[in-house]
Design an enzyme around this catalytic site. Sequence first.
Site, PDB file in Angstrom:
ATOM      1  N   PHE A 524       0.872  -1.188   0.000  1.00  0.00           N
ATOM      2  CA  PHE A 524       0.000   0.000   0.000  1.00  0.00           C
ATOM      3  C   PHE A 524       0.900   1.226   0.000  1.00  0.00           C
ATOM      4  CE2 PHE A 524      -2.599   3.378   1.528  1.00  0.00           C
ATOM      5  CZ  PHE A 524      -3.925   3.044   1.290  1.00  0.00           C
ATOM      6  N   ASP A 610       9.240   2.616   1.609  1.00  0.00           N
ATOM      7  CA  ASP A 610       8.091   3.423   2.037  1.00  0.00           C
ATOM      8  C   ASP A 610       7.930   3.245   3.549  1.00  0.00           C
ATOM      9  OD1 ASP A 610       5.645   4.466   2.678  1.00  0.00           O
ATOM     10  OD2 ASP A 610       4.587   3.658   0.939  1.00  0.00           O
ATOM     11  N   LYS A 639       2.734  10.915   7.735  1.00  0.00           N
ATOM     12  CA  LYS A 639       1.977  10.568   8.951  1.00  0.00           C
ATOM     13  C   LYS A 639       2.520  11.246  10.219  1.00  0.00           C
ATOM     14  CE  LYS A 639       0.024   6.360   7.055  1.00  0.00           C
ATOM     15  NZ  LYS A 639      -1.400   6.258   6.979  1.00  0.00           N
TER      16      LYS A 639
HETATM   17  N1  PMP Z   1       2.357   4.530   2.227  1.00  0.00           N
HETATM   18  C1  PMP Z   1       2.022   3.764   3.263  1.00  0.00           C
HETATM   19  C2  PMP Z   1       2.917   2.633   3.692  1.00  0.00           C
HETATM   20  C3  PMP Z   1       0.836   4.001   3.963  1.00  0.00           C
HETATM   21  O1  PMP Z   1       0.498   3.221   4.993  1.00  0.00           O
HETATM   22  C4  PMP Z   1       0.028   5.073   3.557  1.00  0.00           C
HETATM   23  C5  PMP Z   1      -1.269   5.402   4.264  1.00  0.00           C
HETATM   24  N2  PMP Z   1      -1.879   4.423   4.955  1.00  0.00           N
HETATM   25  C6  PMP Z   1       0.411   5.846   2.473  1.00  0.00           C
HETATM   26  C7  PMP Z   1       1.598   5.545   1.830  1.00  0.00           C
HETATM   27  C8  PMP Z   1      -0.419   6.995   1.996  1.00  0.00           C
HETATM   28  O2  PMP Z   1      -0.414   8.039   2.904  1.00  0.00           O
HETATM   29  P1  PMP Z   1      -1.487   9.221   2.790  1.00  0.00           P
HETATM   30  O3  PMP Z   1      -2.782   8.653   3.193  1.00  0.00           O
HETATM   31  O4  PMP Z   1      -0.967  10.274   3.707  1.00  0.00           O
HETATM   32  O5  PMP Z   1      -1.474   9.661   1.383  1.00  0.00           O
END
Ligand code: PMP
Length: 855
Positions: A524, A610, A639
């Site tokens: 994700f 990521d 985050k």
């Molecule tokens: N990468 C990872 C590993 C995530 O867990 C998330 C959000 N859950 C995102 C990217 C996307 O972040 P955002 O919702 O701030 O766009």
Amino acid sequence: MKFAFLVHPLSRETDGLVRFDLDGSLLRNWGIDPAAVAARLNSAMAQSLAAEKPELEPTVTVFDELGPLTSTNGAAAEGRIYQIPLTALQILENPDEALRHMEEAVALAAEWGARLVGLGSMTGIVGSRGEYLAKRSPVAVTTGNSLTVYTALQNLFHVAEAFDINLKHETVAMVGVPGSIISAVAALVAPHCGKLLLVGRNNGTGAVRRLAEQLGGEYLGSIGEAVSRARVVVSATSSGGCIDQQQLLPGTVVIDIGVPTDVIGQQASRSDVLILTGGLTRVPETMRSTSSRMLRFHHGVIPSCLGETLLLALDQRAECLSLGRDLSLDSIQEIGMRARAHGFEFNRLYSFGIPLGDGFSAQFRKVRWHATGNHNEPVGETRKLTSQAAARHARHCSPVLHALSQSSGFVKTFVRGAGAYLYDAREQAYLDCVSGFGALNLGHNHPAVVHAISEAMQQQAPGFVQSAVNPYQGALAADLAMLAPPGLEMVFFCNSGTESVEAALKLARISTGREKLLSCMGGFHGKSLGSLSVMGTAEYRRPFGPLLPGCETIPPGDKELLERTLSSRQFAAFIIEPIQAEGGMYPLPEGYLSTAAELCRRTGTLLIVDEVQTGLGRTGAIFACEHEGIEPDVLCLAKSLGGGLMPIGAMLTRRELWLKAYGTIQTFALHTSTFGGGSLACAAGLATLQVLRHDRLAENAAARGEQLHRGLTDLCRKAHCLKAVRGQGLLIGLEFTPLPANLVAHWRASDPTGMAAMSIPRYDNYVEGFPVLHALQTLLNGHNIYVQPCRSNPLVLRVQPPLITTAEEIKRLLTAIERTCEEIDYSTGLIGGVIGRSSIGEHDAASRHLVQAPR
Ligand code: PMP
């Protein structure tokens, strides 16, 4: 107890229509079988043409039988509706004859055994609002006016809430004084409204002027004048037909309780006013199918005068409750409370027979907003915002979330957050084990972050400066570079996780000159189109294609496959999460990440790690990739970098890559963001990094994570409903066992037409996930613990408390999860056992000991 209620046909035509359907089948089929309804309507119309102006039956007739009626709390009654053989017009022309028929009807009702008779819409003609008939009747009579008043009030308060009308700021007109209903409504509304206008036709003598004085209102003899001043009108005259729609101010709400109606016309002639039929109540579901006419038509919505008679009968009260001009305000409140206790509802609103729908409501809300200039509460007054929060969320943000909260209690309104806790409007504290999907490593409103942001504001930090130097941005970039794995030195700031991934993918393409992107199945990375292209869950990607070309996924963990794939040297980047969080909290097999780093280096592929969710202490180290000691080419963050208060994302990379991509006067501005690197967000980021180090939050995550992991692993051995526990530090997933096949099949059988299965995508998966929903609900409502499932894997509950969580809190969390699992095992075991055994015909005593009741 038996009761009776008197009605009359509105006109000869309505009487004729009813008599075409003497067996009640038209009404019974209404809304259930459209084809049958159409066929019957056709035959009714044919008969109607043949029998022009049918004559009324000359005597009192039984129009409907109600019952046996059972309310939601189990009280019972039985009723009969008697019809007077005069139309509304005939009654007005000949009240003496009407009275004679009413006496006849009351006598018939008494003979049948009724101990109470409701006069309904005949109230106006029976001298002193029923008092005359009450003296001559062998049984008790009531007008039903008390519940009508209560209903009108509920209608008014409901409308005020639904349309953000603050009655304290409104001029409210009460039309029809000195009538008993409107006088009582006025008395009860007076304390809640701004200016009160009392409108009547008798020149305002005596009683009316006294009432106006007593309530602090103003008497008006002209409806026209009243509606030119008031945007809220409640009306209950006895004559009807006195309010002209064209005279109303734009944005006016009229609650018309008059029978016949006070507003002229059979339909709304304007779209900028809202005319509602007031005084209607809805009987509980249990009663609706017991009558062929009154309770079935309009799905149980009936006039409240009938409602009151029915209620008194349910409570075994043969009382003359609502007679005369002066209704008792106490009785009104009391009867309203009884109605609620029996399951009556008051929030169904109709406008000219049409239920108030979302479309019209949305448009009218806008009209009113513009017409009144009465615009909202001051920003930031949380308490004032909360009463409307859920309704506004449903209207403007997420109807689905609202529906879920209504049907299942899954969704709360949280008004405050402090540390590891969220608070609802009643100040109930909930341990937050969602942590904003990882955005709250420091918990809610960490004092150091609040202080840093306030300080930056005090110092009038520049908001956003593009193509200029912002000291806050530089400071945060420098701090991040110090903390990051070796080699990562350049920082690009943006506002979210997905933007940091977008920045990484673009950097990979521009700096390598390659097109293809490799990611992991189940991964994700965000939901904007670029990040979505490397998303590892097809359900999220499919509806939005075509996405970026050249994107491929591989199962994580297979080193040979990765080597074969990268050896093509066509991939610009391999993007990977150290732990697949949204995918179900799957850590990578040991050694995979370092092998990936080595393979990427060998094949000229950038390794993008990521760490949007795993970063900043969550897994027990500041960055999860530290556990394998690797040096990625790009690291994505977001985050918790904003300390739980500011949106901020960052992409970190090596200097030479950045220069290759954006190192010339032509290229330096190819990828930018207006808000990226804003002062307040960076101030929050600086404070966050300080707190992380100073309070040793990564260490706490490791220790508390181990405690939690150990406890859950023990629990997994005991609880049937649990399958596995995974994760690292305080990024933990608890996988539930799918609902057993016999229970899924049983559930499916409760949907015999297959309609639910057709309307819910992946229905079986949804049903299999019930144990998770059960856990979510029990933890939330039974233990005050807020959890959520993983986004791409609904069988996995994320257990992700803030990193400030204490050992004591983890202990409490473990106990709550244990109790919840016992409850789930007990109920699935019990139901599964009953289903299993009953289908094979085995009902022995042993089946009772199939499962142990939870403590
Ligand atoms: N990468 C990872 C590993 C995530 O867990 C998330 C959000 N859950 C995102 C990217 C996307 O972040 P955002 O919702 O701030 O766009």
